[in-house]
Scaffold this active site. Structure first.
Site, PDB file in Angstrom:
ATOM      1  N   ASP A 300      31.567  27.743  27.171  1.00 26.12           N
ATOM      2  CA  ASP A 300      32.167  29.022  26.757  1.00 26.12           C
ATOM      3  C   ASP A 300      31.821  29.309  25.294  1.00 26.12           C
ATOM      4  O   ASP A 300      31.470  30.441  24.932  1.00 26.12           O
ATOM      5  CB  ASP A 300      33.702  28.965  26.877  1.00 26.12           C
ATOM      6  CG  ASP A 300      34.177  28.608  28.280  1.00 26.12           C
ATOM      7  OD1 ASP A 300      33.402  28.797  29.238  1.00 26.12           O
ATOM      8  OD2 ASP A 300      35.326  28.132  28.414  1.00 26.12           O
TER       9      ASP A 300
HETATM   10  C1  26A Z   1      38.879  30.589  38.462  1.00 22.49           C
HETATM   11  N1  26A Z   1      39.021  29.440  37.572  1.00 22.49           N
HETATM   12  C2  26A Z   1      39.188  28.155  38.184  1.00 22.49           C
HETATM   13  C3  26A Z   1      38.973  29.604  36.199  1.00 22.49           C
HETATM   14  C4  26A Z   1      39.186  28.546  35.270  1.00 22.49           C
HETATM   15  C5  26A Z   1      39.049  28.836  33.906  1.00 22.49           C
HETATM   16  N2  26A Z   1      38.744  30.069  33.467  1.00 22.49           N
HETATM   17  C6  26A Z   1      38.566  31.034  34.385  1.00 22.49           C
HETATM   18  N3  26A Z   1      38.681  30.839  35.706  1.00 22.49           N
HETATM   19  N4  26A Z   1      39.524  27.227  35.382  1.00 22.49           N
HETATM   20  C7  26A Z   1      39.587  26.713  34.139  1.00 22.49           C
HETATM   21  N5  26A Z   1      39.311  27.689  33.237  1.00 22.49           N
HETATM   22  C8  26A Z   1      39.240  27.586  31.780  1.00 22.49           C
HETATM   23  O1  26A Z   1      38.095  26.878  31.452  1.00 22.49           O
HETATM   24  C9  26A Z   1      38.221  26.551  30.069  1.00 22.49           C
HETATM   25  C10 26A Z   1      37.242  25.495  29.694  1.00 22.49           C
HETATM   26  O2  26A Z   1      35.948  25.943  29.959  1.00 22.49           O
HETATM   27  C11 26A Z   1      40.372  26.854  31.096  1.00 22.49           C
HETATM   28  O3  26A Z   1      41.395  27.759  30.729  1.00 22.49           O
HETATM   29  C12 26A Z   1      39.687  26.249  29.854  1.00 22.49           C
HETATM   30  O4  26A Z   1      40.088  26.874  28.655  1.00 22.49           O
END
Ligand code: 26A
Ligand code: 26A
Length: 346
Positions: A300
């Site tokens: 990210d």
């Molecule tokens: C749909 N899902 C599973 C998700 C996520 C996500 N952000 C968007 N959609 N599952 C985890 N995260 C985020 O990934 C970040 C690390 O890359 C978490 O909130 C975490 O900050």
């Protein structure tokens, strides 16, 4: 930096409040969690967040992949409201914490607030002296976003020049994503960019992904996501340079062609472009293993670092270098956090 104007970059994604704390082994066992894992919450995790908050000192951060990226851009630019973020939250305490935190970090967050579903969260349980992370994502109100909210706030779409969405959000509001893609397509000079987000997106949401992909100017993904995308397209190769090039060369409605950026952890970043036979390789400089806390949010942050230069029309090389810089700062912090100082100065 003076020509940077507000609302240049519009992101669409799942806002999740990241709740981070150090926990003991007994706490993990009680909740049947593995020390190193990432799962979606189910019925059995209903009271997990509450118990974390009641038992430990927790840190909150406005997370979710897209919001992490936009926070990174704001961290690097030192000028508020360059980024607008849209996504769905609940009308609750965690939603208010999310709003406060994203605002404090300079984001112009235009959340859709749902009265019936709680704010999405990502519990981040750290154990064994900082060496293990167990993530439990509860998507909650992030799944309630709809195109009506986008249409009701269209002035932000008009103002933006670059659009960014996660693959994750194809599962939530593919029509909003298509709307942004087509808006960029019919307004010269605007860019539509996307992240592959996770291997399962290429598997379970391939139809939506390929439809949006026709309009993608810049695609981001990591190594496992690139492999899943190759599999979706039936490319019989494991060579990531070949995959990046094939992805760049797929049918594209954009006149200027497409750029594909693949990160590979400590290995080089690959960049392929339509009409450019060579795939560029950017060496990632080594980070002393002892300095790496965890790689949560590295991908990210990479995209955020990239955008922090792209919004200033910097050349591709500087965008990639800045992406690597931002990612390497985040892997030296717990979760998707940044250090106080920002020392990238190209
Ligand atoms: C749909 N899902 C599973 C998700 C996520 C996500 N952000 C968007 N959609 N599952 C985890 N995260 C985020 O990934 C970040 C690390 O890359 C978490 O909130 C975490 O900050
Ligand atoms: C040794 N490891 C795990 C790493 C990295 C890393 N840089 C150095 N060493 N893991 C991730 N990164 C950075 O984060 C980006 C996204 O994964 C790299 O810049 C990589 O491109």
């Amino acid at each position: 930096m003076s020509d940077l104007r507000e609302c240049l970059l519009l992101g669409l994604g799942n806002p999740l409040l990241d709740i981070t704390c150090n926990v003991g082994e007994d706490f993990l066992n009680k909740w049947k969690l593995k020390a190193n894992d990432a799962i979606l919450a189910d019925e059995s995790h209903k009271n997990l967040n509450k118990e974390m908050v009641d038992t430990y000192r927790c840190e909150y951060i406005a997370g979710g992949s897209c919001q992490n990226t936009l926070r990174t851009v704001q961290w690097m630019l030192h000028k508020p409201n360059i980024c607008t973020f849209m996504g769905g939250i609940g009308d609750d305490h965690f939603g208010r914490l999310m709003s406060e935190n994203s605002k404090a970090q300079g984001l112009n967050a235009v959340y859709r607030i749902d009265k019936t579903v709680p704010t999405g969260t990502c519990a981040c349980l750290i154990s064994q002296g900082n060496t293990c992370r167990s993530l439990v994502a509860y998507l909650g109100a992030s799944q309630t976003f709809d195109i009506q909210h986008l249409l009701a706030n269209y002035s932000y779409v008009e103002k933006a020049k670059i659009f960014y969405t996660t693959g994750y959000h194809l599962a939530v509001s593919a029509d909003s994503i298509m709307n942004l893609a087509q808006h960029a397509h019919s307004n010269p000079g605007k860019l539509f960019t996307m992240n592959l987000s996770a291997p399962y997106i290429s598997q379970a949401f391939s139809k939506q992904l390929l439809e949006a992909y026709l309009y993608v100017d810049i695609l981001f993904g990591n190594e496992t996501e690139a492999d899943a995308f190759a599999e979706l397209n039936g490319w019989p190769t494991k060579d990531r340079k070949v995959i990046a090039k094939l992805a760049a060369d797929m049918e594209c409605r954009r006149k200027s062609g497409r750029t594909v950026v693949i990160t590979q952890g400590k290995d080089s970043v690959l960049v392929a472009k339509t009409d450019c036979p060579d795939v560029k390789e950017f060496v990632v400089k080594a980070v002393d293993e002892s300095l790496i806390v965890d790689t949560i949010g590295a991908g990210d942050a990479f995209v955020g670092g990239f955008f922090a230069q792209l919004v200033r029309n910097r050349e591709l090389e500087v965008c990639v270098e800045s992406g690597i810089y931002a990612a390497q700062q985040v892997i030296q912090q717990i979760g998707a956090h940044f250090p106080k100082d920002m020392t990238f100065d190209k």
